[in-house]
Design a protein around this motif. Structure first.
Motif, PDB file in Angstrom:
ATOM      1  N   PRO A  71     -19.027 -29.929 -38.702  1.00  0.00           N
ATOM      2  CA  PRO A  71     -17.755 -30.593 -38.830  1.00  0.00           C
ATOM      3  C   PRO A  71     -16.976 -30.058 -40.042  1.00  0.00           C
ATOM      4  N   VAL A  72     -15.624 -29.726 -40.193  1.00  0.00           N
ATOM      5  CA  VAL A  72     -15.004 -29.333 -41.238  1.00  0.00           C
ATOM      6  C   VAL A  72     -14.493 -30.420 -41.981  1.00  0.00           C
ATOM      7  N   LEU A  73     -14.836 -30.501 -43.484  1.00  0.00           N
ATOM      8  CA  LEU A  73     -14.460 -31.518 -44.212  1.00  0.00           C
ATOM      9  C   LEU A  73     -13.473 -30.833 -45.347  1.00  0.00           C
ATOM     10  N   THR A  74     -12.571 -31.498 -45.419  1.00  0.00           N
ATOM     11  CA  THR A  74     -11.341 -31.064 -46.315  1.00  0.00           C
ATOM     12  C   THR A  74     -11.494 -32.001 -47.287  1.00  0.00           C
ATOM     13  N   ALA A  75     -11.820 -31.867 -48.507  1.00  0.00           N
ATOM     14  CA  ALA A  75     -11.955 -32.549 -49.812  1.00  0.00           C
ATOM     15  C   ALA A  75     -12.172 -31.670 -51.013  1.00  0.00           C
ATOM     16  N   PRO A  76     -11.351 -31.937 -52.066  1.00  0.00           N
ATOM     17  CA  PRO A  76     -11.373 -31.278 -53.183  1.00  0.00           C
ATOM     18  C   PRO A  76     -12.622 -31.199 -53.969  1.00  0.00           C
ATOM     19  N   SER A  97     -10.661 -35.642 -45.709  1.00  0.00           N
ATOM     20  CA  SER A  97     -10.714 -35.856 -44.282  1.00  0.00           C
ATOM     21  C   SER A  97     -11.607 -35.118 -43.532  1.00  0.00           C
ATOM     22  N   LEU A  98     -11.949 -35.433 -42.060  1.00  0.00           N
ATOM     23  CA  LEU A  98     -12.793 -34.583 -41.207  1.00  0.00           C
ATOM     24  C   LEU A  98     -12.164 -34.037 -40.184  1.00  0.00           C
ATOM     25  N   ASP A  99     -12.445 -32.995 -39.426  1.00  0.00           N
ATOM     26  CA  ASP A  99     -11.707 -32.457 -38.354  1.00  0.00           C
ATOM     27  C   ASP A  99     -12.243 -33.039 -37.091  1.00  0.00           C
ATOM     28  N   THR A 100     -12.389 -34.522 -36.995  1.00  0.00           N
ATOM     29  CA  THR A 100     -12.919 -35.136 -35.685  1.00  0.00           C
ATOM     30  C   THR A 100     -11.833 -35.893 -34.961  1.00  0.00           C
ATOM     31  N   GLY A 101     -10.625 -35.457 -35.126  1.00  0.00           N
ATOM     32  CA  GLY A 101      -9.578 -36.319 -34.409  1.00  0.00           C
ATOM     33  C   GLY A 101      -9.562 -37.634 -34.760  1.00  0.00           C
ATOM     34  N   VAL A 131     -14.164 -42.224 -42.000  1.00  0.00           N
ATOM     35  CA  VAL A 131     -13.106 -41.258 -42.013  1.00  0.00           C
ATOM     36  C   VAL A 131     -13.055 -40.483 -40.729  1.00  0.00           C
ATOM     37  N   ASP A 132     -11.852 -40.068 -40.445  1.00  0.00           N
ATOM     38  CA  ASP A 132     -11.531 -39.322 -39.298  1.00  0.00           C
ATOM     39  C   ASP A 132     -10.424 -38.275 -39.708  1.00  0.00           C
ATOM     40  N   GLY A 133      -9.784 -37.588 -38.567  1.00  0.00           N
ATOM     41  CA  GLY A 133      -8.936 -36.765 -38.941  1.00  0.00           C
ATOM     42  C   GLY A 133      -7.680 -37.084 -39.650  1.00  0.00           C
ATOM     43  N   SER A 134      -7.490 -38.424 -39.632  1.00  0.00           N
ATOM     44  CA  SER A 134      -6.083 -38.919 -40.586  1.00  0.00           C
ATOM     45  C   SER A 134      -6.377 -39.046 -41.900  1.00  0.00           C
ATOM     46  N   GLY A 135      -7.804 -38.955 -42.422  1.00  0.00           N
ATOM     47  CA  GLY A 135      -8.421 -38.894 -43.808  1.00  0.00           C
ATOM     48  C   GLY A 135      -8.566 -40.486 -44.352  1.00  0.00           C
ATOM     49  N   GLN A 159     -21.397 -38.439 -49.032  1.00  0.00           N
ATOM     50  CA  GLN A 159     -22.229 -38.180 -47.996  1.00  0.00           C
ATOM     51  C   GLN A 159     -21.358 -38.558 -46.789  1.00  0.00           C
ATOM     52  N   PHE A 160     -21.216 -37.700 -45.777  1.00  0.00           N
ATOM     53  CA  PHE A 160     -20.864 -38.040 -44.342  1.00  0.00           C
ATOM     54  C   PHE A 160     -21.706 -37.755 -43.483  1.00  0.00           C
ATOM     55  N   ASP A 161     -21.910 -38.872 -42.560  1.00  0.00           N
ATOM     56  CA  ASP A 161     -22.788 -38.740 -41.491  1.00  0.00           C
ATOM     57  C   ASP A 161     -22.047 -38.865 -40.293  1.00  0.00           C
ATOM     58  N   VAL A 162     -22.204 -37.464 -39.432  1.00  0.00           N
ATOM     59  CA  VAL A 162     -21.540 -37.274 -38.244  1.00  0.00           C
ATOM     60  C   VAL A 162     -22.506 -37.180 -37.351  1.00  0.00           C
ATOM     61  N   LEU A 163     -22.692 -37.991 -36.233  1.00  0.00           N
ATOM     62  CA  LEU A 163     -23.515 -37.717 -35.369  1.00  0.00           C
ATOM     63  C   LEU A 163     -25.004 -37.339 -35.431  1.00  0.00           C
ATOM     64  N   GLY A 164     -25.320 -37.786 -36.560  1.00  0.00           N
ATOM     65  CA  GLY A 164     -26.928 -37.673 -36.919  1.00  0.00           C
ATOM     66  C   GLY A 164     -26.852 -36.392 -37.874  1.00  0.00           C
ATOM     67  N   GLN A 165     -25.990 -35.889 -38.074  1.00  0.00           N
ATOM     68  CA  GLN A 165     -25.722 -34.754 -39.161  1.00  0.00           C
ATOM     69  C   GLN A 165     -25.130 -35.059 -40.419  1.00  0.00           C
ATOM     70  N   THR A 166     -25.691 -34.618 -41.606  1.00  0.00           N
ATOM     71  CA  THR A 166     -25.378 -35.113 -42.854  1.00  0.00           C
ATOM     72  C   THR A 166     -24.468 -33.912 -43.367  1.00  0.00           C
ATOM     73  N   VAL A 167     -23.293 -34.184 -43.833  1.00  0.00           N
ATOM     74  CA  VAL A 167     -22.345 -33.387 -44.614  1.00  0.00           C
ATOM     75  C   VAL A 167     -22.012 -33.940 -45.916  1.00  0.00           C
ATOM     76  N   THR A 168     -22.243 -33.145 -47.143  1.00  0.00           N
ATOM     77  CA  THR A 168     -21.980 -33.353 -48.464  1.00  0.00           C
ATOM     78  C   THR A 168     -21.171 -32.880 -49.047  1.00  0.00           C
ATOM     79  N   ARG A 169     -20.406 -33.406 -50.089  1.00  0.00           N
ATOM     80  CA  ARG A 169     -19.448 -32.590 -50.829  1.00  0.00           C
ATOM     81  C   ARG A 169     -19.656 -33.135 -52.521  1.00  0.00           C
ATOM     82  N   ASN A 170     -20.240 -32.182 -53.219  1.00  0.00           N
ATOM     83  CA  ASN A 170     -20.184 -32.682 -54.476  1.00  0.00           C
ATOM     84  C   ASN A 170     -18.711 -32.405 -55.445  1.00  0.00           C
TER      85      ASN A 170
END
Length: 199
Positions: A71-76, A97-101, A131-135, A159-170
């Motif tokens: 998933p696309v994460l928008t975060a500075p 936000s995440l591009d997950t609608g 968090v979802d698409g609205s942020g 750390q973002f947990d999306v359907l068992g996948q982990t997305v991180t942003r430092n």
């Protein structure tokens, strides 16, 4: 599936592609359930095999291809407090936000490292949420009581947990703080801290 009245069953060689159990007779619609959690990122294949119950050597195969995209994460990646001169003491919003609608997924702050590490100045309005698409947002503030003038850094891991996948942003947070201020007004100059007088 066009089976011409024959009895058949179906198998799958991938755990993420579930097929109906049991035996079906004649023509039918085959529904394949693609799991929604724990599927690694990237492209993968599943071999779906239809087998004639009366003659197991008679089969028909189909290859199901699935691509799981991160998933696309928008975060500075950087964030600043204090303004250019260190005089702005207002809190700031860190939005992401995440591009997950409308599908919302959990997030959390999993690591905070302060530099220097003996000065606890960072204040966050919350450490977890969804968090979802609205942020969503974190209100970032600083405790400046007794804080010497200078620049302070904090390294955060989200750390973002999306359907068992982990997305991180430092995230790298910088605070500029000026302790001794001079305020210019229409009728004069105001010192926030007065110099000591010689007696």
């Amino acid at each position: 599936v066009l089976a011409n009245g024959k009895r058949w069953h179906v198998t799958s060689d991938a755990a993420w592609a579930s097929v109906p159990a049991g035996v079906t007779q004649g023509d039918a619609t085959l529904t394949i359930d693609v799991g929604s959690t724990g599927i690694p990122l990237g492209a993968r294949e599943a071999r779906i095999l239809l087998v004639n119950e009366n003659d197991p050597a008679q089969t028909a195969a189909l290859i199901l291809t699935l691509t799981v995209a991160e998933p696309v994460l928008t975060a500075p990646a950087t964030f600043a407090l204090g303004g250019a001169d260190g005089l702005d003491d207002s809190p700031q919003n860190y939005a992401f936000s995440l591009d997950t609608g409308t599908n919302a997924y959990p997030w959390s702050v999993t690591h905070i490292n302060l530099v220097p590490n003996n000065v606890d100045w960072l204040e966050l309005s919350k450490l977890s949420g969804t968090v979802d698409g609205s942020g969503d947002l974190i209100v970032v503030d600083s405790d400046r009581d007794g804080l010497a003038s200078g620049t302070y850094d904090a390294h955060l891991t989200l750390q973002f947990d999306v359907l068992g996948q982990t997305v991180t942003r430092n995230v790298f947070v910088t605070l500029k703080h000026e302790e001794n201020r001079i305020s210019v007004v229409d009728n004069g100059v105001a010192f926030y801290e007065m110099p000591a007088r010689n007696k």
